[in-house]
Write a protein that holds these residues in place. Structure first.
Motif, short mmCIF file in Angstrom:
data_model
loop_
_atom_site.label_atom_id
_atom_site.label_comp_id
_atom_site.label_asym_id
_atom_site.label_seq_id
_atom_site.Cartn_x
_atom_site.Cartn_y
_atom_site.Cartn_z
N ALA A 1 15.54 8.40 -15.03
CA ALA A 1 14.27 6.25 -14.41
C ALA A 1 14.99 6.32 -13.14
CB ALA A 1 14.78 6.18 -15.58
N ASN A 2 14.25 5.53 -12.55
CA ASN A 2 14.50 5.07 -11.56
C ASN A 2 13.86 3.91 -11.91
OD1 ASN A 2 14.82 3.68 -8.88
ND2 ASN A 2 13.33 4.46 -7.92
N PRO A 3 15.21 2.63 -12.70
CA PRO A 3 14.16 1.02 -13.22
C PRO A 3 13.62 -0.13 -12.30
CG PRO A 3 16.75 1.69 -14.08
CD PRO A 3 16.06 2.89 -12.72
N LEU A 4 14.76 0.20 -11.12
CA LEU A 4 13.97 -0.41 -9.27
C LEU A 4 12.45 -0.43 -9.16
CD1 LEU A 4 16.57 -1.00 -6.81
CD2 LEU A 4 15.87 -2.49 -7.96
N CYS A 5 12.24 0.37 -9.51
CA CYS A 5 10.86 0.94 -9.35
C CYS A 5 9.67 0.84 -10.39
CB CYS A 5 10.45 1.85 -8.13
SG CYS A 5 8.68 2.25 -7.36
N GLY A 6 10.84 1.67 -11.62
CA GLY A 6 9.67 1.91 -12.69
C GLY A 6 9.25 2.92 -12.47
N ASP A 7 10.26 3.79 -12.02
CA ASP A 7 10.00 5.48 -12.07
C ASP A 7 10.38 6.41 -13.04
OD1 ASP A 7 8.68 4.80 -9.37
OD2 ASP A 7 10.48 5.38 -8.33
N ASN A 8 9.62 6.67 -13.88
CA ASN A 8 10.44 8.18 -14.74
C ASN A 8 9.72 8.74 -14.81
OD1 ASN A 8 11.93 5.92 -16.99
ND2 ASN A 8 10.33 4.82 -16.75
N GLY B 1 5.61 7.82 -11.89
CA GLY B 1 5.86 6.57 -11.31
C GLY B 1 4.23 6.17 -9.64
N CYS B 2 5.52 5.30 -8.75
CA CYS B 2 4.83 5.17 -7.51
C CYS B 2 4.29 6.36 -6.48
CB CYS B 2 6.13 4.17 -6.32
SG CYS B 2 7.56 5.22 -6.19
N ALA B 3 3.65 6.41 -5.89
CA ALA B 3 3.12 7.39 -4.60
C ALA B 3 4.39 8.64 -4.39
CB ALA B 3 2.22 7.20 -3.75
N ILE B 4 5.71 7.86 -4.28
CA ILE B 4 6.81 8.57 -3.54
C ILE B 4 7.06 9.36 -4.86
CG2 ILE B 4 8.67 8.05 -2.25
CD1 ILE B 4 6.71 7.43 -0.59
N ALA B 5 6.89 8.82 -5.78
CA ALA B 5 8.40 9.37 -7.05
C ALA B 5 7.42 10.20 -7.00
CB ALA B 5 8.60 8.35 -8.16
N THR B 6 6.09 10.69 -7.55
CA THR B 6 4.91 11.26 -8.13
C THR B 6 5.16 12.47 -6.94
OG1 THR B 6 4.06 9.56 -9.38
CG2 THR B 6 3.03 11.71 -8.98
N ALA C 1 14.91 0.44 0.13
CA ALA C 1 14.44 0.61 -1.30
C ALA C 1 14.01 2.01 -1.84
CB ALA C 1 13.64 -0.48 -1.08
N ARG C 2 12.77 3.10 -0.88
CA ARG C 2 12.16 3.95 -1.54
C ARG C 2 12.63 5.76 -1.90
NH1 ARG C 2 7.22 2.67 -1.74
NH2 ARG C 2 6.69 3.41 -3.33
N VAL C 3 14.11 5.39 -1.23
CA VAL C 3 15.48 6.12 -0.81
C VAL C 3 14.96 7.03 -2.59
CG1 VAL C 3 17.09 7.23 -0.99
CG2 VAL C 3 16.67 6.24 0.82
N LYS C 4 15.93 6.52 -3.28
CA LYS C 4 15.28 6.16 -4.99
C LYS C 4 14.37 6.91 -5.04
CE LYS C 4 19.38 3.11 -5.57
NZ LYS C 4 19.82 1.52 -6.05
N CYS C 5 13.17 6.76 -5.11
CA CYS C 5 12.06 6.87 -5.14
C CYS C 5 12.24 8.66 -5.06
CB CYS C 5 10.97 6.18 -4.71
SG CYS C 5 10.86 4.48 -5.72
N ALA C 6 12.34 8.48 -3.97
CA ALA C 6 12.29 10.51 -3.83
C ALA C 6 13.24 10.81 -3.74
CB ALA C 6 12.22 10.22 -1.66
ZN ZN Z 1 9.39 4.30 -6.57
#
Ligand code: ZN
Length: 147
Positions: free
Chosen positions: A33-40, A61-66, A121-126
């Motif tokens: 989980a990345n709560p900052l962005c809401g990615d799971n 989650g967001c485009a980057i995470a997915t 801010a997007r590093v955690k998504c990636a």
């Molecule tokens: Zn994200």
């Protein structure tokens, strides 16, 4: 981001590769989980003869995470565990801006995320999918959070 990179990321976001799950308990899995962005994301992985036999993911989650989860599964499927681990290290160094261009040779398509280092801010998504994969391999059934 360059148009090419953006195009690859959007393609994997809209049409994720290896989406789905593998049967438990035949596989290892972990939730991230990345709560900052809401990615799971949940990663399912099977290992045979020290190689990633199959790997799937659910969520996103967001485009980057997915897109990162999609590209990760595509990149590591069939690879020896040691190589997948090395790719994680290289990928992590790349998105956190710690690596020189020349050292990205082994990352292939994953270099579409190289500009992420300019968007902290997007590093955690990636990296979410990679941290979750690591958990699935080392602490199966576990949960990871970027916070
Ligand atoms: Zn994200």
């Amino acid at each position: 981001m360059s148009d090419l990179y953006e195009e690859v990321i959007l393609d994997h976001y809209k049409r994720p590769r290896n989406a789905g799950k593998l049967a438990i308990p035949e596989c290892n899995h972990a939730e991230g989980a990345n709560p900052l962005c809401g990615d799971n994301v949940t990663i399912y992985v099977t290992v045979r003869d020290d190689k990633i036999e199959d790997v799937r993911f659910e969520g996103g989650g967001c485009a980057i995470a997915t897109a990162s989860a999609s590209l990760m599964t595509e990149s590591i499927k069939g690879k020896p565990l040691a190589e997948a681990k090395r790719m994680f290290e290289e990928f992590h160094a790349m998105v956190t801006g710690k690596e020189e261009e020349a050292e990205r040779a082994g990352l292939g398509k994953l270099t579409v995320f190289s500009n992420i280092c300019h968007y902290p801010a997007r590093v955690k998504c990636a990296t979410l999918a990679w941290h979750t994969l690591d958990a699935a391999l080392t602490r199966p059934g576990g949960k990871v959070s970027t916070e």
